[in-house]
Each structure stands twice: as structure tokens, then as C-alpha cells.
Write an enzyme that holds these catalytic residues in place. Sequence first.
Site, PDB file in Angstrom:
ATOM      1  N   HIS A  44       0.833  -1.196   0.000  1.00  0.00           N
ATOM      2  CA  HIS A  44       0.000   0.000   0.000  1.00  0.00           C
ATOM      3  C   HIS A  44       0.869   1.247   0.000  1.00  0.00           C
ATOM      4  CE1 HIS A  44       1.026   0.828   4.177  1.00  0.00           C
ATOM      5  NE2 HIS A  44       0.860  -0.466   4.401  1.00  0.00           N
ATOM      6  N   ASP A 320       4.205  -4.487   3.368  1.00  0.00           N
ATOM      7  CA  ASP A 320       5.648  -4.751   3.269  1.00  0.00           C
ATOM      8  C   ASP A 320       5.974  -6.150   3.775  1.00  0.00           C
ATOM      9  OD1 ASP A 320       4.970  -4.056   5.873  1.00  0.00           O
ATOM     10  OD2 ASP A 320       6.669  -2.698   6.173  1.00  0.00           O
TER      11      ASP A 320
END
Length: 430
Positions: A44, A320
Site C-alpha cells: 500500500h 511490506d
Amino acid sequence: MNRNFFLVGLLFAIFPTSTFAQKQRSQAFKEKYILKEAVILSRHNIRAPLSTKGSLLEKVTTHPWFEWTAGASELTTRGGALENQFGLYFRKWLVDAGLFKENANPTTNEVNVYANSMQRCIATANYFKTALFPVGDVKVNHRFVPSKMDPVFFPRITKTSKSFKAQALKEIAAMGGKKGIVGINEDLKECYEITAKVLDLKNSPACKQDNLCAFDNYNTQIILEKGDEPRMKGSLKDANTCSDALILQYYEEPDAKKAAFGHNITLTDWTKIAKIKDVYGDVLFAAPTVAVNVAHPLLVYMYDELSDKDRKLSFLCGHDSNIASVTAALEVEPYDLPNSIEKKTPIGCKLVFEKFEGKDGQMYCDINLTYQSTDQLRNIAMLGLNNPPQIFPIALKGLQKNADGLYLLNDVKARFMKAIRAYDKIEDEF
């Protein structure tokens, strides 16, 4: 010889195809290979940190944090604008590659946009697909009402046993050399000190009330529990929370000195602050035994997408931790990303698998990490084929690329299957 010409030639010698990866391919390349599909695993874009009342971030500094344009953990206005630029770039790239025509309206079989059910992931996917297909009726798929973790993207441990934990802790400790966990923290000593200085931690409520005056608890405790993400206790965890917020503030705040709470620090200092977050991610998600466990659902999903003959584009938006665990499970060669203070999984970055059909009848695959440089993030740069994001070639340990920098697709799929089967071998104690 002109020095700049020599340097360009040297870069071509080291990374002969990196300048073509996801950019305008040469005509000679297009005559040999046809792009059939792209599978993209995205982090994101910029979100607001959890700096709400009573949080650790409120206590570790006397300074006010940036006035975020979104609620805690949600995508910010800048994050949306940056993801929009990413979508515009990928639109130009995919049209140039011949995968889609300009202003395409693809079918649901051709395009799959799938996001974790967290607001920042759904919003990122929406900004991306709207710029990518501005007149296309493309839906962002997500399973739950925001915000809830989807099991496909949830980097949790789903199998555990004494032998699993012992092996995982052994692999994590090895990251710190002979001193193990303490060695990992010792390597971050300067990074901790810079972060504490920027926060003015010694004068903070956390110091006065909770005795958190420095990041000096090096005996990090790793917690591996079934059904939950890998977690930790100690200075690395606390410093990571601060590192994450400071990095996001640096991307959002135009005045670099203000982003550092009035301190004059260098880009190298920012990179050291970001290193804490890089190491935190590696410790929790990149140990091989942990990676194949937490990434398993996503590996299976991505393998299926790469095997789908009708699919042209698959855009998967997560975190991540997803990229860190997937790359570790696939045994990616160590890398250090240029032009970014985040060296492993920069905000908004994308792990891209390009599937090509060769003129020789073989199927091939190119793998790259695409991300916006620190300057591009801070300036919301307009992206296009003439001003692309950063594109870094990814290498898989033990696999050979051909002269054009491509792997055999079957070799890449076999690597996925190796990681998937490694999960099956993990002992599970009920």
C-alpha cells in the site's frame, strides 16, 4: 572516453536488462518476446501512523506529529496521489508492451485486482486501477468490510511446533552473527541514537513516565504463536514504531527540517532511521522457515495467477510484510535498493512478475521491484515512460537468466512450488 558514457556502459555490463525492465522495451526485444501477463504484488502507499492519543508515538516526543490527512493507519491524500501516478505509469507501460490498448475495458477474466481488506490496501488498489483503466469497469475485490485482515494477506503463523520455533529462532539469531539477537541490535546502535535524538526522547513523557529514555534494550524477545503474526518485544520493536512514523512524516512534510522535528539531519541519517524498519521486517518475516509459513496462502494464490492462461494482469495489494516474506520464501538474492531511504520494501513498492512468450515457443519470466525514489515520493513526481519509477532487477538464488535477462517461466514456477511444499513439511502441533 567520456566519463558519463563509461558509467552508462558499466551499468549495462552489470545489469544488461535493468534499463528495459517495465520500461519501453527495444524493438529487438519485442520481436523476440510477447508480454502475456503481469502479476504484481504491491505494498500500500503512504498511510498515517498510529499516533493517536495514548499511543507510544504520542509519548516518545515532545513535538507535535504531522497533521495527517487520514485516520490512523489509513491511506493519506498524498498516498492516493502517488498511487495514481503509479497507475498512470503502468498504463503507459502495458500499452507500450502491447498487453492492452489505450482506454481498455478489460473483462473480469483478463484483470484481477485483489486487495487485503484494510482501508489503506483497498484505497491504494482503487487509486491504482482508476489511473490504469480510466474508462474500464474494473472492480477492486476484497473479502471483508474494512478493516479486517484477509487470510491470504495475513502474514500469520499457521503451523507451529517446538522444532519449528527452534529452527526459526536459530535462523533469526544468525542474522546477528556470533552475538545473535544482541548483535542485530548492536548493528543498529547508531540508527537508534539518531532516531532518539530526532525525537528528543530524553525529554519525552516516555522517558519521564516509563523510563524509555533510549533504545538500549538489546535482548529482543521473538514471539512465534500460532494464528498470529510474528511479534517481538524490546528496543527494536519500539524503535521500529518510531522509525516508521518518522519515515512517513518525511515523505509527507515538504520541509525536511520540520519533518525531523527541527533537527538538521542528512539523507544518510534518514537512511539510518529507515534501516531500523528494514531490519525489523527481516527479523520477523525473512527467516526462511518463517517466510514459507507466513507467505504460504499468498504464494499459492500468486502461483495460480501465473498459471492462469486467460489472465493478463493481476494486481494484489498488501503490505511490506507480504513482499518481505514472499521474496524470502522464493530465495531472492540479497539486495539494497538505490535512490531510496527504504532499502527493502519502500512504501508503495511493487514486486512484478512479467510472463513472456518467446519466439522460440518457450515461456519466460522477468522479476523486478518497482518503486518511487525518495525524491519522487516527496515531490509527487509525474511518472511516465520518459520519467519512470525506480526499477530494480530481482535475482533468484541458483537460477540462471538468459542473455535477455529472463528466467524460464517453469523455473520460476518450480521455485514457487518449492516454497509451497516447504510449508507442507513444517510440523504442526495441535
